[in-house]
Each structure stands twice: as structure tokens, then as C-alpha cells.
Design a protein around this motif. Structure first.
Motif, PDB file in Angstrom:
ATOM      1  N   PRO A   1       0.820  -1.233   0.000  1.00 31.95           N
ATOM      2  CA  PRO A   1       0.000   0.000   0.000  1.00 31.95           C
ATOM      3  C   PRO A   1       0.843   1.268   0.000  1.00 31.95           C
ATOM      4  CG  PRO A   1       0.053  -0.951   2.186  1.00 31.95           C
ATOM      5  CD  PRO A   1       0.767  -1.912   1.308  1.00 31.95           C
ATOM      6  N   SER A   2       2.165   1.142   0.199  1.00 24.43           N
ATOM      7  CA  SER A   2       3.058   2.305   0.214  1.00 24.43           C
ATOM      8  C   SER A   2       4.027   2.201  -0.962  1.00 24.43           C
ATOM      9  CB  SER A   2       3.837   2.363   1.523  1.00 24.43           C
ATOM     10  OG  SER A   2       2.955   2.396   2.605  1.00 24.43           O
ATOM     11  N   GLY A   3       4.734   3.306  -1.238  1.00 27.87           N
ATOM     12  CA  GLY A   3       5.704   3.319  -2.332  1.00 27.87           C
ATOM     13  C   GLY A   3       6.994   2.624  -1.938  1.00 27.87           C
ATOM     14  N   ILE A   4       7.571   1.824  -2.849  1.00 28.55           N
ATOM     15  CA  ILE A   4       8.847   1.134  -2.625  1.00 28.55           C
ATOM     16  C   ILE A   4       9.718   1.353  -3.864  1.00 28.55           C
ATOM     17  CG2 ILE A   4       9.988  -1.057  -2.124  1.00 28.55           C
ATOM     18  CD1 ILE A   4       7.385  -2.044  -0.954  1.00 28.55           C
ATOM     19  N   ALA A   5      10.966   1.764  -3.640  1.00 31.14           N
ATOM     20  CA  ALA A   5      11.910   1.994  -4.741  1.00 31.14           C
ATOM     21  C   ALA A   5      13.248   1.355  -4.412  1.00 31.14           C
ATOM     22  CB  ALA A   5      12.098   3.488  -4.993  1.00 31.14           C
TER      23      ALA A   5
ATOM     24  N   TRP B   1       2.407   7.466  -8.886  1.00 31.79           N
ATOM     25  CA  TRP B   1       2.673   8.762  -8.256  1.00 31.79           C
ATOM     26  C   TRP B   1       3.484   9.679  -9.166  1.00 31.79           C
ATOM     27  CZ3 TRP B   1       7.168  10.876  -5.472  1.00 31.79           C
ATOM     28  CH2 TRP B   1       6.854  12.028  -4.760  1.00 31.79           C
ATOM     29  N   ILE B   2       4.556   9.106  -9.827  1.00 33.48           N
ATOM     30  CA  ILE B   2       5.380   9.955 -10.723  1.00 33.48           C
ATOM     31  C   ILE B   2       4.765  10.048 -12.113  1.00 33.48           C
ATOM     32  CG2 ILE B   2       7.466   9.353  -9.432  1.00 33.48           C
ATOM     33  CD1 ILE B   2       8.228   7.503 -11.725  1.00 33.48           C
ATOM     34  N   ASN B   3       3.755   9.147 -12.375  1.00 32.01           N
ATOM     35  CA  ASN B   3       3.044   9.181 -13.662  1.00 32.01           C
ATOM     36  C   ASN B   3       4.023   8.992 -14.840  1.00 32.01           C
ATOM     37  OD1 ASN B   3       0.776   9.293 -15.289  1.00 32.01           O
ATOM     38  ND2 ASN B   3       0.861  11.528 -15.517  1.00 32.01           N
TER      39      ASN B   3
ATOM     40  N   SER C   1      16.939  12.185  -9.459  1.00 31.59           N
ATOM     41  CA  SER C   1      16.753  13.646  -9.462  1.00 31.59           C
ATOM     42  C   SER C   1      15.915  14.117 -10.643  1.00 31.59           C
ATOM     43  CB  SER C   1      18.127  14.342  -9.472  1.00 31.59           C
ATOM     44  OG  SER C   1      18.867  13.957 -10.624  1.00 31.59           O
ATOM     45  N   GLU C   2      15.843  13.274 -11.716  1.00 28.51           N
ATOM     46  CA  GLU C   2      15.065  13.676 -12.886  1.00 28.51           C
ATOM     47  C   GLU C   2      13.556  13.453 -12.677  1.00 28.51           C
ATOM     48  OE1 GLU C   2      16.580  11.386 -16.074  1.00 28.51           O
ATOM     49  OE2 GLU C   2      18.528  12.395 -16.175  1.00 28.51           O
ATOM     50  N   LEU C   3      13.213  12.349 -11.948  1.00 27.81           N
ATOM     51  CA  LEU C   3      11.802  11.970 -11.836  1.00 27.81           C
ATOM     52  C   LEU C   3      11.140  12.427 -10.543  1.00 27.81           C
ATOM     53  CD1 LEU C   3      11.886   8.330 -13.227  1.00 27.81           C
ATOM     54  CD2 LEU C   3      11.357  10.444 -14.426  1.00 27.81           C
ATOM     55  N   SER C   4      11.891  12.783  -9.530  1.00 26.73           N
ATOM     56  CA  SER C   4      11.292  13.123  -8.235  1.00 26.73           C
ATOM     57  C   SER C   4      10.442  14.383  -8.335  1.00 26.73           C
ATOM     58  CB  SER C   4      12.388  13.310  -7.182  1.00 26.73           C
ATOM     59  OG  SER C   4      11.814  13.743  -5.973  1.00 26.73           O
ATOM     60  N   LYS C   5       9.257  14.349  -7.660  1.00 33.98           N
ATOM     61  CA  LYS C   5       8.420  15.543  -7.564  1.00 33.98           C
ATOM     62  C   LYS C   5       8.921  16.497  -6.488  1.00 33.98           C
ATOM     63  CE  LYS C   5       4.023  13.605  -9.136  1.00 33.98           C
ATOM     64  NZ  LYS C   5       2.593  13.433  -8.815  1.00 33.98           N
ATOM     65  N   MET C   6       9.894  16.053  -5.714  1.00 38.55           N
ATOM     66  CA  MET C   6      10.380  16.834  -4.563  1.00 38.55           C
ATOM     67  C   MET C   6      11.782  17.372  -4.828  1.00 38.55           C
ATOM     68  SD  MET C   6       9.008  14.612  -1.355  1.00 38.55           S
ATOM     69  CE  MET C   6       7.274  14.321  -1.103  1.00 38.55           C
ATOM     70  N   LYS C   7      11.982  17.955  -6.005  1.00 39.12           N
ATOM     71  CA  LYS C   7      13.307  18.445  -6.365  1.00 39.12           C
ATOM     72  C   LYS C   7      13.759  19.589  -5.462  1.00 39.12           C
ATOM     73  CE  LYS C   7      12.653  17.114 -11.203  1.00 39.12           C
ATOM     74  NZ  LYS C   7      12.583  17.601 -12.603  1.00 39.12           N
ATOM     75  N   GLU C   8      12.805  20.294  -4.892  1.00 43.21           N
ATOM     76  CA  GLU C   8      13.153  21.448  -4.055  1.00 43.21           C
ATOM     77  C   GLU C   8      13.477  21.040  -2.621  1.00 43.21           C
ATOM     78  OE1 GLU C   8      13.540  24.287  -5.493  1.00 43.21           O
ATOM     79  OE2 GLU C   8      12.792  23.509  -7.397  1.00 43.21           O
ATOM     80  N   THR C   9      13.322  19.761  -2.277  1.00 35.81           N
ATOM     81  CA  THR C   9      13.588  19.298  -0.908  1.00 35.81           C
ATOM     82  C   THR C   9      15.002  18.730  -0.817  1.00 35.81           C
ATOM     83  OG1 THR C   9      12.785  17.060  -1.292  1.00 35.81           O
ATOM     84  CG2 THR C   9      11.154  18.718  -0.730  1.00 35.81           C
TER      85      THR C   9
ATOM     86  N   VAL D   1      17.262   0.846  -0.579  1.00 35.32           N
ATOM     87  CA  VAL D   1      15.829   0.550  -0.625  1.00 35.32           C
ATOM     88  C   VAL D   1      15.092   1.687   0.091  1.00 35.32           C
ATOM     89  CG1 VAL D   1      14.001  -1.041   0.019  1.00 35.32           C
ATOM     90  CG2 VAL D   1      16.255  -1.929  -0.660  1.00 35.32           C
ATOM     91  N   VAL D   2      14.192   2.330  -0.625  1.00 34.14           N
ATOM     92  CA  VAL D   2      13.460   3.492  -0.097  1.00 34.14           C
ATOM     93  C   VAL D   2      11.963   3.157  -0.064  1.00 34.14           C
ATOM     94  CG1 VAL D   2      12.876   5.913  -0.391  1.00 34.14           C
ATOM     95  CG2 VAL D   2      15.165   5.109  -0.999  1.00 34.14           C
ATOM     96  N   THR D   3      11.318   3.421   1.102  1.00 34.74           N
ATOM     97  CA  THR D   3       9.860   3.286   1.207  1.00 34.74           C
ATOM     98  C   THR D   3       9.259   4.658   1.466  1.00 34.74           C
ATOM     99  OG1 THR D   3       9.927   2.852   3.575  1.00 34.74           O
ATOM    100  CG2 THR D   3      10.006   0.951   2.118  1.00 34.74           C
ATOM    101  N   MET D   4       8.080   4.879   0.944  1.00 39.06           N
ATOM    102  CA  MET D   4       7.397   6.174   1.071  1.00 39.06           C
ATOM    103  C   MET D   4       5.934   5.925   1.462  1.00 39.06           C
ATOM    104  SD  MET D   4       6.735   9.128  -1.795  1.00 39.06           S
ATOM    105  CE  MET D   4       5.437   8.221  -2.618  1.00 39.06           C
ATOM    106  N   GLU D   5       5.461   6.568   2.579  1.00 40.28           N
ATOM    107  CA  GLU D   5       4.085   6.415   3.065  1.00 40.28           C
ATOM    108  C   GLU D   5       3.396   7.774   3.069  1.00 40.28           C
ATOM    109  OE1 GLU D   5       1.542   5.062   7.028  1.00 40.28           O
ATOM    110  OE2 GLU D   5       3.753   4.978   7.029  1.00 40.28           O
TER     111      GLU D   5
END
Length: 889
Positions: free
Chosen positions: A18-22, A49-51, A61-69, A112-116
Motif C-alpha cells: 500500500p506504500s511506495g517502494i523503490a 505517483w510519478i506518472n 533527481s530527474e523523476l522526483s516531484k520533490m526536487k526542491e527538498t 531501498v526506499v519506502t514512502m508512506e
């Protein structure tokens, strides 16, 4: 690496998460430093999420929606050091804030990155904080009122010592808090009789767990002798035992001035309607035409002043058939006020039908004893309701995750330094809630000494710490919480940490003060009526008189008991009065007697009719006596001008009845008000403790709801009973066949549920008040359905015949059923007011239905009798004249 290469299998496994995994692969610069990551694998959640399904091999860095973070920096730090990171991060898209929790773990050469997504939780916290701010605003208002009220507010411990006194009481004593608190009544200037009276009352409150109210006169330090109305109520601990007694006292010396102000305020009514901040309108006439409407109401319904003079149903036709419109008609037709919060009202004020929520208050307008219109106040709370519903949904999900039963859970070290909050409510949210001493974070300065004492005791005894205390919230306001802290011991019986919980009990503290409001309203109303009104405790000791008693008898306003009222009776009547009264007290039956009382100003003895009824709790135990004394001297004295005196007395009695009708109506409203508050606060408490209540607590709350609903029904029944003779009705021809047909339609659902049937044919047409005739037969038929035997469908047979007595023709109508019937010994009691022959737990009702039938029949110059056989049914015989002597009944 094998499973990574088998991307199809790996993607299938992780796509269900149910959460994002990369899975990311570090990219190094020429100096061997990680500068970015190559995306190896994303699950479906992140692809959506990234569509961008074509992600493989592209840079993070190319696909992240959070480039400003600074997400990339934290990931690089984990890849280089191997230390896992966990952090919250937000970004804004399309003017909407989104929040996520990221967790990065280095696995071999990969990251391994998870996002909730925690956006809903953050939104719920924002809504909760907003609601808390509103609640604390109300708390500050309450504190301001208490600190500025002229009423005396105080608390006794069980040793009769003052543990609290507000500013008004200290000023009356002419003392400071340091000089008065912790001292008894006599030390604070109370006379011996006064001190003994309150000490005796405190003992009664502790023993019987009930409140006591009275009137007393004593000197003020600056204003001299004053008369006060007071109420003492028990304060219960968590075990249901009385731990202290709280009291409020009000100066009623200037009550007449207050009455004058009330009359002035009534004259300002129309001016206030236009200036009231709440949306308000006034409806007049049977068509409910809009007579007056303020700007706020016009804005709320989206119309202009052109609607003045139009029928409300023409302005808002979509209301027809809705619950809210039924209440409008009920208030106008029956005169029963309506108050309800968060009522859903679908209507199209913007051109599209949608649901709105309102806090509604409807009141009938009564002129010369008749309902001529009504006032409506509607405050829109749609946004608050929608926000609360969303917050409640989020709250349920959050509580399911933490599986906690308290409002706030935290850990502390052995020195009471807060280490961790397991559930935040604003007090411990953020890093500033940790590493702080518990006393500094939780305890209001005024409670610090007591808290330190109890903490020291818990440390020495290694015992549980429990305390109700005030707390300074983040916005600076003061609230109430209940803290319970348990010591955690090691194998050497040494305290190594503390586990604590805290519950917000601000609402419970407010609830304790709600009940005191009703007592003051009753006293004010009692002083408005011309009769003498008094109350006595269950043992017959008189503990209250209204002002009319003191005006007539000249008694001191702090004088109660037999030595007062019996001494004012005529010497020839005193012994009989005392004997009859205490026989009633002993037997628990109503009291009624005529005797003479001496007028203090003239010395004349006048005849009075004294009545008293016992007030009983749900178990039938007498809790108080309520009595009246009505001047009947003119009725007992025969003079040469008897006809004139009778006319004058009739006029006086009519005015008295009008006053009593108004008193009954106002009293029913004011008696309902604290019950509504009790139901509101109990509902809030039930919602607040949702999921935390054990079976016993839930049962107790259910019993409070049942008792409150029963009290509502009793008040409505008493009001209906009192109104039967209040207004005259015009006699018209009433077809009994049509009456029964209408009743059969109104009871259609009830009849279907019971599989019941009504049989009637060729019933006569008589003269009478249509509304009252309908009520008479409705009550009888409804009773037959309600008191049906189990597993036996009710059958009701209605028949009629004609009978002549002298020069008058009567219709003899019988209503016969096959229900539970009743014992023949109960025949004489069945029409008595409040009489119930069956358990209220099995059969609903107030005991007023058949009493109303008797009054209606007698009002038409007829009679009603009953006969029955237990478990075989009952027969009611109604005798009504075909013609009425007077056209107004």
C-alpha cells in the motif's frame, strides 16, 4: 541480485504494497562520491505517483516531484554511511500540501526506499488543533465568567473546610484567600446556626449523594444584610464517592429589579431580531408567512427582502416533507419548542440541491394565550460538521494503528524527564515535547505543590501516581487533565522509568456545573406566580418558600421547618394540618387540605387550599415534595354580594390559571434545557471515550440516555395535560367514522407491525371539539395496541348506540380490545394522573393518556368508564351528548 534481475517476479511481489517502494543504485562522481541514484525498480504505487512507467535507468533527481527538498541529500548520506534514515517531507502541488514519511535502508550496494502518504493524518491534526483552539477559547470565556461573576462560588472538603472561594465571596467576607481558605465556617464569620445548618447539609450530601438547595440571609462585609439563594452539589471521585462539596450562592435581594429589566427586554424584542448576529426570522399566521427576517438569514438562504410577506414553504418549497418542516409545523401546532444541533437540511439555495447542516432553535410566539407564529434561529455549521466527520474518520484509522486507550501516552525516565510520546495531542507534539521535566510541561503553577507532594510519595512508595490537575496548553490557555503514571521497576525493585497516560477532563469539569443552572431558573419562575410555592425534603422538612409566602406570613427568609409554617396556621387548624401532612409523608401519598393562615400585615386569618405531591426517582423513591398554597378565602365566605364576589374570584382564578399555564410552558422549557445539556455533554463524553469504555461504563451511559429521554416524555406529558383546559375549542359536527378512519391512517405502521385490526361501522355524528375528540379515541386505540398480549394480534371493536336521559340524547360508544386487560381492583385508579398499572420498562408511557381521555369526556359533558379482565382484554365506555349547550368547549 538474482531476484533483482528477475524484475517481473520482484515487481509482482511489491506491487501489492500500500506504500511506495523503490530500489536505487548509487551513481558516483570521479572522486568516488555518491552524486545521484539510478532507478532500478519501482512498485505500482510510485509509478502512478510519478506518472511515468518508463523509469528504468533514469536518475532519481530527474523523476522526483520533490526536487526542491533535501531528500536526495539524505539518501546520499545513507548510501555513504550505511546509517538508515527516517524522516517526514512535504511538497506542494496545485496549491495542495502533501506529506510523506520516507525510510531509506542500505542493502548491499543498493538503497531501498519506502514512502508512506500521511497527508490525511496531517490534515486531521490541523483540524484537531483548530478544534482545540476553539475549545480553549470557550474555556477562557468560562474562566473569565467565573472570575468576574458576582455569584459566590466555593468548595468544602468533607471536614467542612473551605478549599476554594472566588473573588466575590472573599470580598463579602472582607478577607484574602490566604486568610480564608483551609478554614471552617465559623472561622470565616458564620453564625453558629448558620454553620450547623451547612454542616448538616454537607453530611446529607455525602450520605445521600444528592444536591441541596436553600435560601439564607447573612451579612455582607460592605452591603450589610443580604438574602442569598444557594445550592450545594456533590463532587464525585472516580469510584463514585463524594470527595468534596461545591456550592454557588446568588444574591437575590435585587430580584425585583431583574424582573423589571426582563419586561424592558421583552419590549426590545423586535429591535433585537433585526440586530441579532444569528440568522433569525419571524413567521406569523397559519400559513407561516415571513413577517420579519434579518440580514444574516437573507444571506444564508440567498434571497432578498422581497420574500417578506411570502409563505416560507413558497420561498423554500424543497423543505416540504422533510424532517425540519415537520418540526416547524409541530412547533406552530403544538407549541413545543424545538432545539437540535447539526440538523441535515437538503435545499438549493445556490440553484443546486445539496446537504447543509444547521443548529436550529424554534420557538412559538404566544399572544393572549394563543400561538400566532414562531421564531426561527438557524446557524449554519456545514463546514464544522464536514470537518469533524473527516477528522473522526482519520481519528479512527489513527487510533487503530497505535492501539491506545488513552488520550496521551508517554515514557519518562526515573527523574520524570519525558523521553517519548506514543500518541500526540498537541502537548507533546514535536521535539520540544521530549527531554522536558514532567512538572514543567504538564502542571499549572497553582497545582505544583500538590503534584510535587504526590510525586515524592509515589517515588518513595514505588506506587502509582494519580492526580486531576490543570495544565497550560500550547496556546497559553488552561485546561484540566487526569494523569496516571505507573513506575517500571527492574529486578532490584528500583524505578528505572515511568509510563504515563493523560486524559483531557475539561468537558467533565464543565458538565459538573451544568446541573446547577436549573435550580436558579426554578426559583426565579416560582417567584412569578401568585400562589405560595414550597418544597420539602423526603422527611417532610420544608426547605424552600417562594417570595409570596414571606410577604404574606411575615416570616424571616431563613426560617424553615415546623416551627415556621405550622405556627402561622389558625390554632384550631394547626393539629389537623400537622397530622394530615405527616400522614402523607409517612404513606408517600399526595397531600391536600384546607386551613387558615394568618396575614402578618393585617392579622386576618384567610382560608388556603394546600396541595403537595411527592417527586420520585426512577425507582419510586421520594426525593422531594413540591407544594402550593392557594388563597380560597372568598370561596369559603358567603356574603350579600355573592354573585359579584364569585365573578371577581372567577376572574382572579382565570388569571391565576393563565399564569400557571405560562409557568407550565416556561417550566417545561427550562426543565428540558439542563436535560439537553446533560445529553449533549454525555454524548460528547461518549464520543470522546469511544473505544475506551468497558461494559459497565457503556451501560451507565445508556441508562443516562434512557433516563433523560424518559424525563423529556414526562415533561411533554405534563405540559399536554395542563393545556387540555387552557384554551376553549369551538364545537362543530364531528363524524366519528371519519375520526376513526383518520386514526387508522395515522397508526397504519403501528397496526402493521402488530398485525392489528380496527372494526367499526355506522358510528354517529356528534357536536364537539374535533381536535379533542380525535385525541380521546387516538389515546384509547393506541393503548389497545400498546397493551396487546404477546403473540396475539390486537383486535379493536368500536360500536355505538343512542340513549336518552331526560331531555338529552347521548351517544354510548364502546372501545373493546383483546389485550392484557387489568385487574378489577385497579378500575378506580386507571384514570388517575400519572397512574401506571404496568412496568415502565416493558410498556412505554407517562401515565397521563387515560387522564387526558377523562378530562376530554368531562369537558364535553360526558363520562368515561373502564372494565377489564386480566389477560382477556378491556372495555372502555364513553358517553357523549349529541348536542353541546355552549358553542365554546
Amino acid at each position: 541480485m538474482e531476484i533483482i534481475n528477475n524484475s517481473s517476479l520482484f515487481q509482482t511481489v511489491f506491487n501489492s504494497a500500500p506504500s511506495g517502494i523503490a530500489v536505487l543504485k548509487p551513481l558516483f562522481d570521479d572522486k568516488g562520491k555518491v552524486q545521484d541514484f539510478s532507478i532500478l525498480l519501482l512498485n505500482t504505487y510510485l509509478i502512478n505517483w510519478i506518472n511515468n512507467p518508463d523509469y528504468a535507468g533514469k536518475r532519481y533527481s530527474e523523476l522526483s516531484k520533490m526536487k526542491e527538498t533535501d531528500n536526495l541529500r539524505k539518501f546520499i548520506e545513507t548510501a555513504e554511511t550505511g546509517v538508515a534514515c527516517n524522516f517526514e517531507q512535504s511538497y506542494t502541488e496545485d496549491d495542495t500540501d502533501y506529506w510523506f514519511v520516507f525510510n531509506a535502508v542500505k542493502e548491499g550496494e543498493l538503497l531501498v526506499v519506502t514512502m508512506e502518504d500521511i497527508s490525511e493524518k496531517k490534515q486531521a491534526e490541523t483540524a484537531l488543533n483548530s478544534a482545540s483552539v476553539d475549545a480553549e477559547k470557550q474555556k477562557r470565556l468560562y474562566d473569565s465568567i467565573i472570575n468576574s461573576t458576582p455569584d459566590l462560588v466555593y468548595v468544602f472538603d468533607l471536614d467542612y473546610k473551605f478549599t476554594y472561594a472566588n473573588k466575590a465571596l472573599l470580598n463579602m467576607w472582607g478577607k484574602s484567600a490566604e486568610d480564608a481558605i483551609g478554614k471552617g465556617l465559623r472561622e470565616n464569620g458564620y453564625e453558629e446556626w448558620h454553620a450547623l445548618m451547612h454542616e448538616r447539609e454537607i453530611d446529607i450530601i455525602v450520605a445521600e449523594k444528592r444536591s441541596i438547595r436553600g435560601t439564607v440571609s447573612f451579612p455582607h462585609a460592605e452591603l450589610g444584610k443580604r438574602v442569598y439563594d444557594y445550592i450545594l452539589v456533590p463532587v464525585f471521585n472516580e469510584n463514585g464517592e463524594v470527595e468534596s462539596v461545591a456550592g454557588t450562592t446568588r444574591d437575590i435581594t435585587e430580584i425585583k429589579l431583574a424582573e423589571e429589566k426582563l419586561r424592558v427586554s421583552e419590549n426590545r424584542f423586535r429591535h433585537m431580531i433585526s440586530q441579532t448576529p444569528a440568522p433569525t426570522l419571524v413567521l406569523k399566521g397559519d400559513d407561516l408567512v415571513i413577517e420579519q427576517i434579518n440580514t444574516h438569514m437573507l444571506q444564508m438562504i440567498g434571497r432578498g427582502e422581497e420574500i417578506i410577506g411570502m409563505r416560507l414553504i413558497d420561498v423554500l418549497p424543497e423543505l416540504k416533507g422533510q424532517y425540519v418542516w415537520q418540526q416547524v409545523l409541530k412547533v406552530y401546532n403544538e407549541g413545543i419548542p424545538f432545539d437540535q444541533s447539526e440538523v441535515r437540511v437538503p435545499h438549493n439555495r445556490t440553484g443546486q440541491l445539496r446537504n447543509y447542516y444547521y443548529n436550529l432553535a424554534y420557538r412559538p410566539l404566544i399572544e393572549e394565550g394563543e400561538i400566532t407564529g414562531m421564531i426561527q434561529v438557524a446557524v449554519e455549521v456545514t463546514e464544522q460538521v464536514m470537518a469533524r466527520q473527516k477528522m473522526e474518520e482519520s481519528e479512527k484509522r489513527f487510533r487503530a494503528l497505535v492501539n491506545a486507550s488513552s488520550d496521551l501516552v508517554y515514557h519518562m525516565d526515573a527523574d520524570w524527564m519525558i523521553m517519548q510520546s506514543l500518541e500526540g495531542d498537541g502537548l507533546l507534539s514535536g521535539p520540544e515535547g521530549r527531554g522536558v521535566n514532567w512538572l514543567d510541561k504538564f502542571v499549572y503553577p497553582g497545582d505544583l505543590e500538590k503534584a510535587v507532594h504526590l510525586i515524592s510519595k509515589s517515588i518513595v512508595d514505588k506506587s502509582i501516581f494519580e492526580m486531576e490537575h490543570r495544565v497550560i496548553n500550547l496556546d497559553g490557555s488552561v485546561g484540566w487533565i487526569f494523569s496516571r503514571v505507573v513506575p517500571i521497576l527492574d529486578e532490584h525493585n528500583k524505578i528505572i522509568e515511568w509510563f504515563g497516560t493523560a486524559s483531557d477532563i475539561t468537558s467533565q469539569k464543565e458538565l459538573q456545573n451544568v446541573i446547577t443552572e436549573s435550580e436558579e431558573k426554578f426559583r426565579q419562575l416560582a417567584d412569578l406566580v401568585p400562589q405560595m410555592i414550597w418544597t420539602a425534603n423526603p422527611n417532610g422538612f420544608v426547605d424552600y418558600y417562594n417570595s409570596r409566602w414571606y410577604e404574606y406570613t411575615g416570616m424571616e427568609e431563613d426560617d424553615f421547618g415546623d416551627s415556621g409554617w405550622i405556627s402561622k396556621a389558625h390554632p384550631d387548624d394547626a393539629e389537623l394540618v400537622s397530622k394530615v401532612w405527616y400522614n402523607s409523608v409517612y404513606s408517600g401519598t399526595s397531600y391536600q387540605l384546607e386551613f387558615r393562615l394568618r396575614n402578618a400585615s393585617t392579622g386576618e386569618y384567610r382560608w388556603f387550599l394546600s396541595k403537595a405531591v411527592p417527586i420520585k426517582d426512577k425507582d419510586g423513591v421520594i426525593t422531594k415534595w413540591f407544594g402550593t398554597c392557594t388563597d380560597i378565602h372568598e370561596q369559603k365566605s358567603i356574603t350579600e354580594n355573592l354573585e359579584i364576589l364569585v365573578a371577581e374570584r372567577t376572574k382572579e382564578l382565570q388569571r391565576s390559571n393563565d399564569d400557571l399555564q405560562q409557568f407550565a410552558h416556561v417550566a417545561s422549557h427550562d426543565l428540558k434545557e439542563p436535560i439537553r445539556k446533560i445529553k449533549t455533554f454525555v454524548g460528547r463524553l461518549e464520543n470522546h471515550l469511544e473505544g475506551k469504555l468497558d461494559e459497565s461504563s457503556s451501560r451507565f451511559i445508556d441508562r443516562i440516555h434512557v433516563a433523560s429521554d424518559r424525563m423529556f416524555n414526562m415533561i411533554d406529558g405534563v405540559l399536554a395535560y395542563s393545556k387540555i383546559n387552557a384554551d376553549s375549542q369551538t364545537a362543530t359536527l364531528v363524524d366519528l367514522n371519519e375520526v376513526i378512519k383518520n386514526i387508522e391512517t395515522d397508526l397504519e405502521i403501528t397496526l402493521q407491525k402488530a398485525n392489528g385490526k380496527i372494526f367499526y361501522h355506522n358510528l354517529p355524528t356528534i357536536e364537539g371539539a374535533a381536535v379533542l375528540i380525535y385525541q380521546l379515541f387516538y389515546n384509547l386505540i393506541n393503548n389497545s395496541i400498546k397493551f396487546a398480549r404477546e403473540e396475539v394480534p390486537p383486535q379493536i371493536v368500536i360500536a355505538a348506540k343512542e340513549q336518552t336521559e331526560g331531555d338529552k340524547n347521548f351517544a354510548i360508544i364502546t372501545v373493546e380490545d383483546n389485550g392484557i386487560g387489568f385487574d378489577i381492583d385497579q378500575t378506580g385508579r386507571i384514570f388517575e394522573t400519572f397512574t401506571r398499572l404496568n412496568s415502565k420498562d416493558r410498556y412505554e408511557g407517562t401515565g397521563l393518556g387515560l387522564s387526558l381521555c377523562k378530562k376530554i369526556a368531562e369537558r364535553h359533558g360526558g363520562t368515561i368508564t373502564a372494565s377489564g379482565v386480566l389477560d382477556k382484554g378491556a372495555v372502555f365506555k364513553i358517553t357523549l351528548p349529541f348536542e353541546q349547550k355552549e358553542k365554546d368547549i
